[in-house]
Design a protein around this motif. Structure first.
Motif, PDB file in Angstrom:
ATOM      1  N   UNK A 234      30.688  16.349  32.316  1.00  0.00           N
ATOM      2  CA  UNK A 234      30.074  16.539  30.991  1.00  0.00           C
ATOM      3  C   UNK A 234      30.618  15.521  29.986  1.00  0.00           C
ATOM      4  N   UNK A 235      31.934  15.215  30.085  1.00  0.00           N
ATOM      5  CA  UNK A 235      32.537  14.230  29.152  1.00  0.00           C
ATOM      6  C   UNK A 235      31.931  12.849  29.371  1.00  0.00           C
ATOM      7  N   UNK A 236      31.794  12.474  30.647  1.00  0.00           N
ATOM      8  CA  UNK A 236      31.217  11.151  30.944  1.00  0.00           C
ATOM      9  C   UNK A 236      29.759  11.083  30.464  1.00  0.00           C
ATOM     10  N   UNK A 237      29.089  12.184  30.678  1.00  0.00           N
ATOM     11  CA  UNK A 237      27.692  12.246  30.252  1.00  0.00           C
ATOM     12  C   UNK A 237      27.591  12.105  28.727  1.00  0.00           C
ATOM     13  N   UNK A 238      28.488  12.811  28.031  1.00  0.00           N
ATOM     14  CA  UNK A 238      28.497  12.749  26.564  1.00  0.00           C
ATOM     15  C   UNK A 238      28.730  11.315  26.108  1.00  0.00           C
ATOM     16  N   UNK A 239      29.677  10.640  26.763  1.00  0.00           N
ATOM     17  CA  UNK A 239      29.985   9.264  26.384  1.00  0.00           C
ATOM     18  C   UNK A 239      28.764   8.357  26.607  1.00  0.00           C
ATOM     19  N   UNK A 240      28.126   8.527  27.759  1.00  0.00           N
ATOM     20  CA  UNK A 240      26.945   7.710  28.060  1.00  0.00           C
ATOM     21  C   UNK A 240      25.797   8.002  27.115  1.00  0.00           C
ATOM     22  N   UNK A 241      25.599   9.285  26.816  1.00  0.00           N
ATOM     23  CA  UNK A 241      24.499   9.653  25.913  1.00  0.00           C
ATOM     24  C   UNK A 241      24.762   9.124  24.509  1.00  0.00           C
ATOM     25  N   UNK A 242      26.055   9.089  24.117  1.00  0.00           N
ATOM     26  CA  UNK A 242      26.401   8.584  22.790  1.00  0.00           C
ATOM     27  C   UNK A 242      25.970   7.117  22.665  1.00  0.00           C
ATOM     28  N   UNK A 243      26.280   6.346  23.691  1.00  0.00           N
ATOM     29  CA  UNK A 243      25.917   4.918  23.665  1.00  0.00           C
ATOM     30  C   UNK A 243      24.387   4.778  23.690  1.00  0.00           C
ATOM     31  N   UNK A 244      23.748   5.556  24.567  1.00  0.00           N
ATOM     32  CA  UNK A 244      22.287   5.449  24.710  1.00  0.00           C
ATOM     33  C   UNK A 244      21.576   5.860  23.417  1.00  0.00           C
ATOM     34  N   UNK A 245      22.036   6.941  22.793  1.00  0.00           N
ATOM     35  CA  UNK A 245      21.390   7.409  21.554  1.00  0.00           C
ATOM     36  C   UNK A 245      21.565   6.368  20.447  1.00  0.00           C
ATOM     37  N   UNK A 246      22.798   5.858  20.316  1.00  0.00           N
ATOM     38  CA  UNK A 246      23.084   4.901  19.243  1.00  0.00           C
ATOM     39  C   UNK A 246      22.226   3.648  19.372  1.00  0.00           C
ATOM     40  N   UNK A 247      21.871   3.276  20.603  1.00  0.00           N
ATOM     41  CA  UNK A 247      21.068   2.058  20.819  1.00  0.00           C
ATOM     42  C   UNK A 247      19.591   2.358  21.016  1.00  0.00           C
ATOM     43  N   UNK A 248      19.181   3.546  20.669  1.00  0.00           N
ATOM     44  CA  UNK A 248      17.784   3.969  20.820  1.00  0.00           C
ATOM     45  C   UNK A 248      17.291   3.804  22.256  1.00  0.00           C
ATOM     46  N   UNK A 249      18.194   4.057  23.216  1.00  0.00           N
ATOM     47  CA  UNK A 249      17.808   3.988  24.622  1.00  0.00           C
ATOM     48  C   UNK A 249      17.442   5.368  25.151  1.00  0.00           C
ATOM     49  N   UNK A 250      17.670   6.376  24.330  1.00  0.00           N
ATOM     50  CA  UNK A 250      17.250   7.733  24.705  1.00  0.00           C
ATOM     51  C   UNK A 250      16.888   8.484  23.426  1.00  0.00           C
TER      52      UNK A 250
END
Ligand SMILES: Nc1nc2c(ncn2[C@@H]2O[C@H](COP(=O)(O)OP(=O)(O)OP(=O)(O)O)[C@@H](O)[C@H]2O)c(=O)[nH]1
Ligand SMILES: [Mg+2]
Length: 501
Positions: A234-250
């Motif tokens: 879940x932590x790794x997922x949160x980190x990845x989602x944070x990057x993706x959201x910030x760059x409008x990739x998700x």
């Protein structure tokens, strides 16, 4: 509450009129304990819609600023009006927001207002979370709404949640990041966490895997871990989602019933864990092309994104701190006109209520009163600092009307009142036409001009007579979201909104 830049989240609520933004803001305030009772639109008792005209209409007409404390974070909530006529309020809020919550009414799907706002979100490059709202509505259709969002906004739109039993019996949300089911009691609030039912597991797992892949895709380290283990924690997922959201990739999708107070807590949790703080966003732009990062240790610079006059109070200025800290008594210099301004007091805003605070740090949003020579789009700096924040670019006017006062002797009063409103509303333009020998006002649409008339009538205590109305172009008038409704793929111009006030 004064918090560090990294613990601030500036979130703007966007969406077609009536989708439930103000009610969601109210639920967030209630869930976080900022208020002890949830107000309603019907009773005119929400924190956000506090002006008499908003309460009378049951719609937001002005943006408003509120905040909550949620876990480690202070979340500043900017509620905006959904009517396209008040797009100026959206644009100034988007300027200072770092994340958007785009609401989609589950009974109506993607609406004209959603599409218009999507263009703005893209212009501002604002990380966006979709919230499919009003799941308790008897016509709620989560799947169709989600499909429409994917179709219009692309494959980066990915569900994090889905409701198990939408409609009047709505109780349960399946969360595919955490892989649990939230079950709410009849009054909403804090849900119970239960295992996902066996017959929902395959669907939930497919959504979970899509999120894991999206989280891994934007970071090489995570991609390797994903290939090694076939999944992410879940932590790794949160980190990845944070990057993706910030760059409008998700564009993650959540669901809720704000009215029944079901779902807003998890949305705030996601904002806390995943949405970018001002410390995480790309550097902001300055006039002249340079950029800067938010830094609370640097000299102070604040930017006024909105002003409004209040009876008995005078000018109220809303600002974002782009650099340093701001505290009561600070002397700042307006970099647009060189005048000195003393910050008499710094406030935090809770809709209509303002609370004095010692200081606020870079990235935060605050309020001050009685500025003398400073207006929307001005930057104020501490001595020795001389930056200018790139101003808000407000949309051009789309409609105009000539105005005449009841008698010639009232002309001066009318012009004075018009200029006061013009100063507070950058989407209004007042023109003295020498050729037509008329005073002409330019605005965003009929509702906008009607609101201006309402405000003028209260400032100057007379009734003006509108003598003509013209759209600037046919296309612009059609784009006005709330004069145009989509109905079975036909565009229908509604006359019923003509009589606004
Ligand atoms: N059933 C149901 N009704 C809701 C919900 N949220 C809002 N509403 C109702 O929908 C109507 C509009 O809600 P608002 O919160 O004012 O919507 P808004 O998006 O702020 O509207 P504008 O300010 O006009 O843009 C009100 O009558 C609300 O009571 C919900 O979760 N469920
Ligand atoms: Mg509203």
């Amino acid at each position: 509450m004064s918090v560090d830049t990294k613990n601030i989240r500036n979130v703007v609520l966007l969406g077609h009129s009536g989708c439930g933004k103000t009610t969601l803001a109210e639920a967030m305030l209630f869930e976080s304990g900022a208020i002890t009772r949830m107000g309603t639109i019907a009773a005119g008792s929400t924190m956000s819609d506090y002006t008499p005209i908003e309460q009378e209409r049951g719609n937001s007409l002005f943006s408003s600023l509120m905040h909550v404390k949620w876990r480690n974070c202070k979340i500043n909530i900017l509620d905006t009006p959904g009517f396209d006529d008040f797009i100026g309020e959206v644009v100034c809020s988007l300027k200072v927001a770092d994340t958007a919550l785009m609401l989609l009414n589950s009974a109506h799907g993607v609406e004209v207002g959603t599409e218009i706002l999507w263009d703005y979100v893209n212009d501002f490059k604002t990380p966006t979370i979709f919230v499919i709202s009003q799941i308790d509505h008897e016509k709620s259709d989560f799947d169709t709404t989600l499909e429409q969002a994917k179709e219009r906004f692309g494959s980066k739109v990915l569900p994090v949640q889905y409701p198990l039993n939408q409609g009047s019996g709505f109780t349960s949300i399946i969360d595919t990041i955490r892989m649990i089911m939230y079950v709410f009691g009849p009054n909403g609030g804090k849900p119970e966490k239960k295992p996902i039912p066996e017959n929902e597991m395959a669907k939930a797992m497919a959504m979970h895997n899509a999120l894991v892949e999206a989280a891994a895709e934007n970071e090489e380290g995570l991609m390797e871990k994903f290939f090694d283990k076939g999944t992410l924690s879940e932590e790794e997922m949160t980190e990845g989602l944070r990057i993706a959201l910030a760059h409008q990739q998700i564009f993650p999708v959540f669901c809720c019933s704000a009215l029944q107070d079901k779902g807003s807590g998890r949305i705030m949790g996601f904002i806390n864990d995943v949405a970018p703080s001002p410390a995480d966003v790309p550097p902001f732009e300055l006039v002249g092309g340079k950029t800067m990062k938010y830094d609370s240790k640097a000299p102070t610079s604040i930017f006024i994104y909105k002003t409004i006059s209040e009876a008995q109070v005078g000018l109220v200025s809303y600002f974002k701190i782009y650099s340093g800290t701001v505290r009561s008594g600070d002397e700042l210099i307006n970099s647009d006109n060189g005048t000195h301004e003393r910050i008499s007091q710094v406030f935090e805003s809770e809709g209509k209520v303002r609370n004095v605070i010692d200081f606020l740090q870079a990235g935060d949003l605050g309020v001050t009163l009685k500025m003398k020579n400073s207006h929307t789009n001005n930057t104020l700096n501490a001595k020795g600092q001389s930056i200018q924040i790139d101003p808000i670019h407000f949309p051009e006017a789309r409609i105009r009307t000539a105005v005449v006062p009841p008698s010639k002797s009232d002309m001066e009063k009318l012009i004075k009142a018009l200029h006061q409103v013009e100063e507070e509303d950058p989407t209004l333009r007042v023109e003295q036409s020498a050729t037509l020998k008329q005073t002409i006002i330019h605005g965003q649409g009929q509702l906008h001009l009607d609101l201006i008339r309402y405000r003028i009538e209260r400032i100057s205590a007379f009734t003006w007579i509108s003598i003509s109305r013209k759209f600037h172009t046919e296309k612009q008038s059609l784009k006005s979201a709330n004069e145009v409704y989509r109905h079975k793929n036909k565009v229908v111009v509604l006359d019923s909104l003509e009589k606004f006030i």
